[in-house]
Design a protein around this motif. Structure first.
Motif, PDB file in Angstrom:
ATOM      1  N   GLY A   1      94.087 -71.418 -12.200  1.00 39.65           N
ATOM      2  CA  GLY A   1      95.402 -71.954 -11.807  1.00 39.65           C
ATOM      3  C   GLY A   1      95.314 -72.765 -10.528  1.00 39.65           C
ATOM      4  N   SER A   2      94.114 -73.321 -10.272  1.00 38.90           N
ATOM      5  CA  SER A   2      93.899 -73.930  -8.957  1.00 38.90           C
ATOM      6  C   SER A   2      94.761 -75.174  -8.714  1.00 38.90           C
ATOM      7  CB  SER A   2      92.428 -74.238  -8.732  1.00 38.90           C
ATOM      8  OG  SER A   2      91.918 -74.967  -9.810  1.00 38.90           O
ATOM      9  N   SER A   3      95.360 -75.718  -9.793  1.00 39.05           N
ATOM     10  CA  SER A   3      96.250 -76.863  -9.550  1.00 39.05           C
ATOM     11  C   SER A   3      97.501 -76.416  -8.789  1.00 39.05           C
ATOM     12  CB  SER A   3      96.615 -77.550 -10.871  1.00 39.05           C
ATOM     13  OG  SER A   3      97.268 -76.634 -11.709  1.00 39.05           O
TER      14      SER A   3
ATOM     15  N   ILE B   1     104.862 -69.720 -14.528  1.00 43.65           N
ATOM     16  CA  ILE B   1     104.309 -70.175 -13.252  1.00 43.65           C
ATOM     17  C   ILE B   1     103.280 -71.271 -13.501  1.00 43.65           C
ATOM     18  CG2 ILE B   1     103.014 -69.420 -11.205  1.00 43.65           C
ATOM     19  CD1 ILE B   1     104.222 -66.568 -11.771  1.00 43.65           C
ATOM     20  N   GLY B   2     102.556 -71.152 -14.621  1.00 45.66           N
ATOM     21  CA  GLY B   2     101.498 -72.132 -14.900  1.00 45.66           C
ATOM     22  C   GLY B   2     100.202 -71.719 -14.222  1.00 45.66           C
ATOM     23  N   SER B   3     100.102 -70.437 -13.903  1.00 44.93           N
ATOM     24  CA  SER B   3      98.903 -69.872 -13.299  1.00 44.93           C
ATOM     25  C   SER B   3      98.677 -68.586 -14.103  1.00 44.93           C
ATOM     26  CB  SER B   3      99.219 -69.577 -11.835  1.00 44.93           C
ATOM     27  OG  SER B   3      98.079 -69.232 -11.121  1.00 44.93           O
ATOM     28  N   LEU B   4      97.657 -68.607 -14.972  1.00 42.94           N
ATOM     29  CA  LEU B   4      97.546 -67.538 -15.968  1.00 42.94           C
ATOM     30  C   LEU B   4      97.568 -66.133 -15.365  1.00 42.94           C
ATOM     31  CD1 LEU B   4      97.038 -66.610 -18.915  1.00 42.94           C
ATOM     32  CD2 LEU B   4      94.591 -66.852 -18.454  1.00 42.94           C
ATOM     33  N   VAL B   5      96.808 -65.941 -14.288  1.00 47.33           N
ATOM     34  CA  VAL B   5      96.732 -64.597 -13.705  1.00 47.33           C
ATOM     35  C   VAL B   5      98.119 -64.128 -13.273  1.00 47.33           C
ATOM     36  CG1 VAL B   5      95.751 -63.207 -11.846  1.00 47.33           C
ATOM     37  CG2 VAL B   5      94.348 -64.908 -12.978  1.00 47.33           C
TER      38      VAL B   5
ATOM     39  N   LEU C   1     102.672 -66.904 -23.906  1.00 48.20           N
ATOM     40  CA  LEU C   1     102.098 -67.665 -25.029  1.00 48.20           C
ATOM     41  C   LEU C   1     101.513 -68.990 -24.553  1.00 48.20           C
ATOM     42  CD1 LEU C   1     105.419 -66.944 -25.816  1.00 48.20           C
ATOM     43  CD2 LEU C   1     104.406 -67.134 -28.061  1.00 48.20           C
ATOM     44  N   TYR C   2     100.317 -69.310 -25.036  1.00 42.83           N
ATOM     45  CA  TYR C   2      99.837 -70.689 -24.949  1.00 42.83           C
ATOM     46  C   TYR C   2      99.444 -71.095 -26.369  1.00 42.83           C
ATOM     47  CZ  TYR C   2      99.009 -74.932 -22.500  1.00 42.83           C
ATOM     48  OH  TYR C   2      99.156 -76.237 -22.063  1.00 42.83           O
ATOM     49  N   PRO C   3     100.452 -71.604 -27.131  1.00 42.89           N
ATOM     50  CA  PRO C   3     100.198 -71.935 -28.544  1.00 42.89           C
ATOM     51  C   PRO C   3      99.421 -73.251 -28.668  1.00 42.89           C
ATOM     52  CG  PRO C   3     102.573 -71.734 -28.026  1.00 42.89           C
ATOM     53  CD  PRO C   3     101.831 -71.844 -26.743  1.00 42.89           C
TER      54      PRO C   3
ATOM     55  N   GLY D   1      94.546 -74.700 -28.700  1.00 37.54           N
ATOM     56  CA  GLY D   1      94.953 -73.920 -27.530  1.00 37.54           C
ATOM     57  C   GLY D   1      94.226 -74.444 -26.314  1.00 37.54           C
ATOM     58  N   LYS D   2      94.749 -74.128 -25.135  1.00 38.37           N
ATOM     59  CA  LYS D   2      94.151 -74.686 -23.919  1.00 38.37           C
ATOM     60  C   LYS D   2      93.244 -73.707 -23.181  1.00 38.37           C
ATOM     61  CE  LYS D   2      95.142 -76.412 -19.355  1.00 38.37           C
ATOM     62  NZ  LYS D   2      96.000 -76.410 -18.202  1.00 38.37           N
ATOM     63  N   LEU D   3      93.565 -72.433 -23.275  1.00 41.16           N
ATOM     64  CA  LEU D   3      92.889 -71.459 -22.412  1.00 41.16           C
ATOM     65  C   LEU D   3      91.486 -71.151 -22.932  1.00 41.16           C
ATOM     66  CD1 LEU D   3      96.005 -69.248 -21.704  1.00 41.16           C
ATOM     67  CD2 LEU D   3      95.030 -71.059 -20.286  1.00 41.16           C
TER      68      LEU D   3
HETATM   69  P1  FDP Z   1      95.164 -74.745 -14.220  1.00 38.41           P
HETATM   70  O1  FDP Z   1      95.182 -75.865 -15.203  1.00 38.41           O
HETATM   71  O2  FDP Z   1      96.088 -74.949 -13.031  1.00 38.41           O
HETATM   72  O3  FDP Z   1      93.800 -74.305 -13.781  1.00 38.41           O
HETATM   73  O4  FDP Z   1      93.573 -72.677 -17.730  1.00 38.41           O
HETATM   74  C1  FDP Z   1      93.963 -73.073 -16.488  1.00 38.41           C
HETATM   75  C2  FDP Z   1      95.444 -72.977 -16.255  1.00 38.41           C
HETATM   76  O5  FDP Z   1      95.803 -73.466 -15.000  1.00 38.41           O
HETATM   77  C3  FDP Z   1      96.013 -71.549 -16.389  1.00 38.41           C
HETATM   78  O6  FDP Z   1      95.856 -70.784 -15.226  1.00 38.41           O
HETATM   79  C4  FDP Z   1      97.451 -71.786 -16.742  1.00 38.41           C
HETATM   80  O7  FDP Z   1      98.043 -70.699 -17.423  1.00 38.41           O
HETATM   81  C5  FDP Z   1      97.401 -73.021 -17.595  1.00 38.41           C
HETATM   82  O8  FDP Z   1      96.187 -73.709 -17.256  1.00 38.41           O
HETATM   83  C6  FDP Z   1      98.557 -73.944 -17.370  1.00 38.41           C
HETATM   84  O9  FDP Z   1      98.520 -74.988 -18.281  1.00 38.41           O
HETATM   85  P2  FDP Z   1      99.746 -76.028 -18.456  1.00 38.41           P
HETATM   86  O10 FDP Z   1      99.853 -76.764 -17.164  1.00 38.41           O
HETATM   87  O11 FDP Z   1      99.316 -76.894 -19.583  1.00 38.41           O
HETATM   88  O12 FDP Z   1     100.966 -75.226 -18.777  1.00 38.41           O
END
Ligand code: FDP
Length: 337
Positions: free
Chosen positions: A124-126, A249-253, A267-269, A277-279
């Motif tokens: 979630g470093s963004s 939050i957009g930060s998985l943890v 959910l990350y569909p 999926g992205k994760l």
């Molecule tokens: P990030 O891109 O900020 O590193 O897999 C990384 C992650 O964050 C997860 O921590 C977060 O749940 C997800 O991506 C957020 O993705 P979206 O911005 O596409 O919602």
């Protein structure tokens, strides 16, 4: 003298080992102390992110901070901390990180090291630039027995999630919390900054059977498969017997931490940009799924348990749905229809 006993994470791990595996060598707790040490270093750097010029996008090689030190991006720094602290334990043979294209072999311990550790040093470093919680996620495997002569570090790493012996995360939030499972329930520890120790604060975490929150990036909703859209509409309409709120939050943890403590679903569909999926399976979905199941929740990819997926590559992506029993069962009904 009615105060609860002070229990550090180290003490807890050792006592659990003594209770469940008398005669254990202590190797495993020594390994975990490498992770807690690294995360204290990371927590310290995260706290200072606004003070030293280490936040945000890569500043380019050679940029110096006010002390004249070469600036390192925070996720690079977090990666180094974990590699350093785990690489000298003597029992870790291979590490794999979100930050490294290939697994990192520990030359000294390649022959006899019995563990493999996979991690995302700063997930979630963004969010760092805007002072939002980030985390470190890790997953621990034993090396497979009777390896072929030509075994590679990648062979050691590519194991399905059911083979994890432990997993956890640290959330760098309003406080720093270490949450882990060694497959005997989930326990949470809060870092006391005054003494530099993680103290037990959340023993035996159990996910509520049903929550009242769903967590998803709704900006992608138009490209979710129809069953996911119908499911979310059902939650919004009160069809699940209660009024739901949305939290993302957009930060998985951080999103998972809330789901673990309060229940509900994350959910990350599949989406248009990330049809699979992205994760990442190995260092995001697997450890989160083990924690969820150990806390009496569930985790899947829409068709199967995350923990049963056979990884094909280190950085493979997956759909992830994780949460309380009731929400997960309801989602599966929609996905089956
Ligand atoms: P990030 O891109 O900020 O590193 O897999 C990384 C992650 O964050 C997860 O921590 C977060 O749940 C997800 O991506 C957020 O993705 P979206 O911005 O596409 O919602």
């Amino acid at each position: 003298m009615n105060a609860p006993p002070i229990m550090t994470v180290q003490q807890h791990i050792l006592e659990e080992q003594r209770r469940l595996r008398p005669g254990a060598s202590g190797e495993f707790s020594w390994l975990l102390s490498g992770i807690t040490l690294a995360t204290k270093i990371i927590a310290d750097q995260v706290r200072r992110a606004g003070l030293v010029d280490i936040l945000g996008a890569e500043l380019g090689g050679g940029v110096k901070n006010v002390q004249g030190e070469v600036v390192q991006k925070l996720d690079v720094l977090a990666n180094h901390a974990l590699i350093q602290c785990l690489g000298n334990r003597g029992n870790v043979a291979v590490m794999a990180s979100e930050e490294n294209e290939e697994p990192v072999m520990v030359p000294r311990d390649w022959q006899h090291g019995s563990y493999v550790v996979v991690f995302d040093p700063l997930d979630g470093s963004s969010n760092i630039d805007v002072n939002v919680s980030v985390g470190t996620i890790f997953s621990i495997f034993r090396r497979k027995p009777n390896p072929p002569k030509d075994r590679t570090p990648l062979d050691d790493v590519l194991q399905p999630g059911v083979e994890q012996v432990a997993a956890g995360y640290v959330v760098y939030g309003s406080s720093t919390m270490f949450v882990y499972t060694a497959k005997n329930g989930v326990n949470g520890f809060t870092l006391d900054p005054a003494i530099g120790a993680y103290l037990i604060s959340h023993p035996n975490i159990t996910m509520p059977e049903q929550g009242s929150t769903y967590s998803v990036n709704e900006a992608n909703a138009d490209s979710f498969p129809p069953a996911y859209r119908r499911y979310l509409a059902h939650l919004r309409s009160g069809g699940a017997g209660r009024q739901y709120s949305s939290r993302y939050i957009g930060s998985l943890v951080a999103d998972f931490h809330r789901t673990l403590l309060k229940g509900g679903i994350f959910l990350y569909p599949p989406t248009r940009t990330h049809p699979k999926g992205k994760l990442r399976l190995m260092y995001e979905a697997n450890p989160i799924a083990l924690l969820a199941e150990q806390a009496k929740g569930a985790a899947g990819d829409g068709t199967q348990r995350i923990l049963e997926k056979k990884p094909q590559s280190l950085h493979e992506r997956t759909t992830l749905v994780v949460g309380s029993k009731v929400e997960m069962e309801m989602l599966h009904q929609f996905l089956r229809e």
